[in-house]
Design a protein around this motif. Structure first.
Motif, short mmCIF file in Angstrom:
data_model
loop_
_atom_site.label_atom_id
_atom_site.label_comp_id
_atom_site.label_asym_id
_atom_site.label_seq_id
_atom_site.Cartn_x
_atom_site.Cartn_y
_atom_site.Cartn_z
N LEU A 84 102.19 32.58 21.56
CA LEU A 84 102.77 33.59 22.03
C LEU A 84 102.49 34.80 21.10
O LEU A 84 102.57 34.53 19.97
CB LEU A 84 104.25 33.73 22.36
CG LEU A 84 104.76 32.64 23.54
CD1 LEU A 84 106.17 32.57 23.58
CD2 LEU A 84 104.25 33.24 24.89
N PRO A 85 102.41 36.08 21.64
CA PRO A 85 102.31 37.05 20.91
C PRO A 85 103.27 37.24 19.67
O PRO A 85 104.57 37.00 20.30
CB PRO A 85 101.92 38.41 21.63
CG PRO A 85 101.57 37.84 22.95
CD PRO A 85 102.14 36.52 23.09
N GLU A 86 103.16 37.81 18.85
CA GLU A 86 104.42 38.06 17.69
C GLU A 86 105.67 38.60 18.33
O GLU A 86 106.60 38.19 18.08
CB GLU A 86 103.74 39.01 16.60
CG GLU A 86 104.58 38.82 15.48
CD GLU A 86 104.53 37.41 14.53
OE1 GLU A 86 105.88 37.08 14.02
OE2 GLU A 86 103.64 36.83 14.72
N GLY A 87 105.64 39.74 19.04
CA GLY A 87 106.85 40.14 19.72
C GLY A 87 107.48 39.47 20.78
O GLY A 87 108.55 39.49 21.06
N GLN A 88 106.97 38.37 21.23
CA GLN A 88 107.42 37.53 22.36
C GLN A 88 108.10 36.25 21.67
O GLN A 88 108.45 35.44 22.57
CB GLN A 88 106.50 37.44 23.52
CG GLN A 88 106.18 38.56 24.23
CD GLN A 88 105.00 38.15 25.19
OE1 GLN A 88 104.61 37.01 25.38
NE2 GLN A 88 104.74 39.23 26.18
N ARG A 89 107.72 35.77 20.66
CA ARG A 89 108.37 34.79 20.00
C ARG A 89 109.83 34.62 19.73
O ARG A 89 110.37 35.41 18.75
CB ARG A 89 107.39 34.51 18.64
CG ARG A 89 106.23 34.02 18.78
CD ARG A 89 105.32 33.77 17.56
NE ARG A 89 104.06 34.00 17.74
CZ ARG A 89 103.29 33.85 16.74
NH1 ARG A 89 103.61 33.67 15.59
NH2 ARG A 89 101.82 34.14 16.81
N LYS A 90 110.59 33.80 20.38
CA LYS A 90 111.85 33.83 20.37
C LYS A 90 112.45 32.68 21.06
O LYS A 90 111.93 32.21 22.08
CB LYS A 90 112.47 35.18 21.14
CG LYS A 90 114.22 35.49 21.17
CD LYS A 90 114.33 36.68 21.58
CE LYS A 90 115.97 36.79 21.47
NZ LYS A 90 116.29 37.95 22.36
N CYS A 91 113.42 32.24 20.41
CA CYS A 91 114.00 30.94 20.90
C CYS A 91 115.09 31.24 22.13
O CYS A 91 115.61 32.32 21.87
CB CYS A 91 115.05 30.12 19.79
SG CYS A 91 115.82 28.88 20.19
N SER A 92 114.81 30.54 23.07
CA SER A 92 115.51 30.80 24.37
C SER A 92 117.02 29.99 24.48
O SER A 92 117.56 30.47 25.55
CB SER A 92 114.83 30.48 25.53
OG SER A 92 114.39 28.94 25.52
N TYR A 93 117.11 29.32 23.47
CA TYR A 93 118.55 28.61 23.30
C TYR A 93 119.81 29.83 23.06
O TYR A 93 119.49 30.23 22.18
CB TYR A 93 118.46 27.37 22.46
CG TYR A 93 119.82 26.76 22.35
CD1 TYR A 93 120.66 26.24 23.31
CD2 TYR A 93 120.45 26.67 21.06
CE1 TYR A 93 121.76 25.45 23.13
CE2 TYR A 93 121.59 26.03 20.96
CZ TYR A 93 122.28 25.52 22.06
OH TYR A 93 123.41 24.84 21.79
N ALA A 94 120.70 29.70 24.14
CA ALA A 94 121.73 30.87 23.84
C ALA A 94 122.62 30.54 22.68
O ALA A 94 122.97 31.56 22.18
CB ALA A 94 122.34 30.70 25.12
N LYS A 98 119.39 31.70 14.81
CA LYS A 98 118.26 32.58 14.34
C LYS A 98 117.28 32.52 15.20
O LYS A 98 116.13 31.89 15.08
CB LYS A 98 117.98 31.92 13.01
CG LYS A 98 118.55 32.03 11.91
CD LYS A 98 118.24 31.59 10.60
CE LYS A 98 119.43 31.48 9.57
NZ LYS A 98 118.78 30.99 8.38
N PRO A 99 117.48 33.18 16.48
CA PRO A 99 116.27 33.13 17.55
C PRO A 99 114.92 33.71 17.18
O PRO A 99 114.05 33.36 17.95
CB PRO A 99 117.01 33.77 18.83
CG PRO A 99 118.03 34.76 18.12
CD PRO A 99 118.57 33.99 16.80
#
Length: 102
Positions: A84-94, A98-99
């Protein structure tokens, strides 16, 4: 689910001297002589809802047999996922603490 038209040809250690029965005949097999079970495909077979007619007479290791049973093909998947592009990298676990860093 066992293919009624195939028969297990034994384990690598219990098949006597017939070397052909201890080797997977699929050319793309990663470990053609290292399976614990081999199956010769014979007769009419519809296991897994697949058409096995193109494999009649072949010997498949357990991994190749299972792959064809489930997917209907012997080829391994060559899917390469793009990161994924840098800005879209995020953990989706609620509950992630440290998402942005996982």
């Amino acid at each position: 689910q066992t293919c009624p038209g195939s028969r297990g040809v034994g384990t690598a250690s219990g098949m006597g001297g017939d070397r052909d029965l201890k080797r997977c005949t699929y050319s793309g097999c990663k470990k053609p002589e290292q399976s614990t079970r081999y199956r010769r495909i014979v007769g009419e077979c519809k296991a897994g809802g697949q058409d096995w007619s193109t494999l009649k007479g072949n010997v498949l290791c357990d991994a190749c047999y299972t792959r064809f049973l489930k997917r209907g093909r012997l080829e391994l998947s060559q899917v390469q996922h793009k990161p994924l592009p840098e800005g879209q990298r995020k953990c989706s676990y609620a509950g992630c603490k440290k998402p942005e860093k996982s």
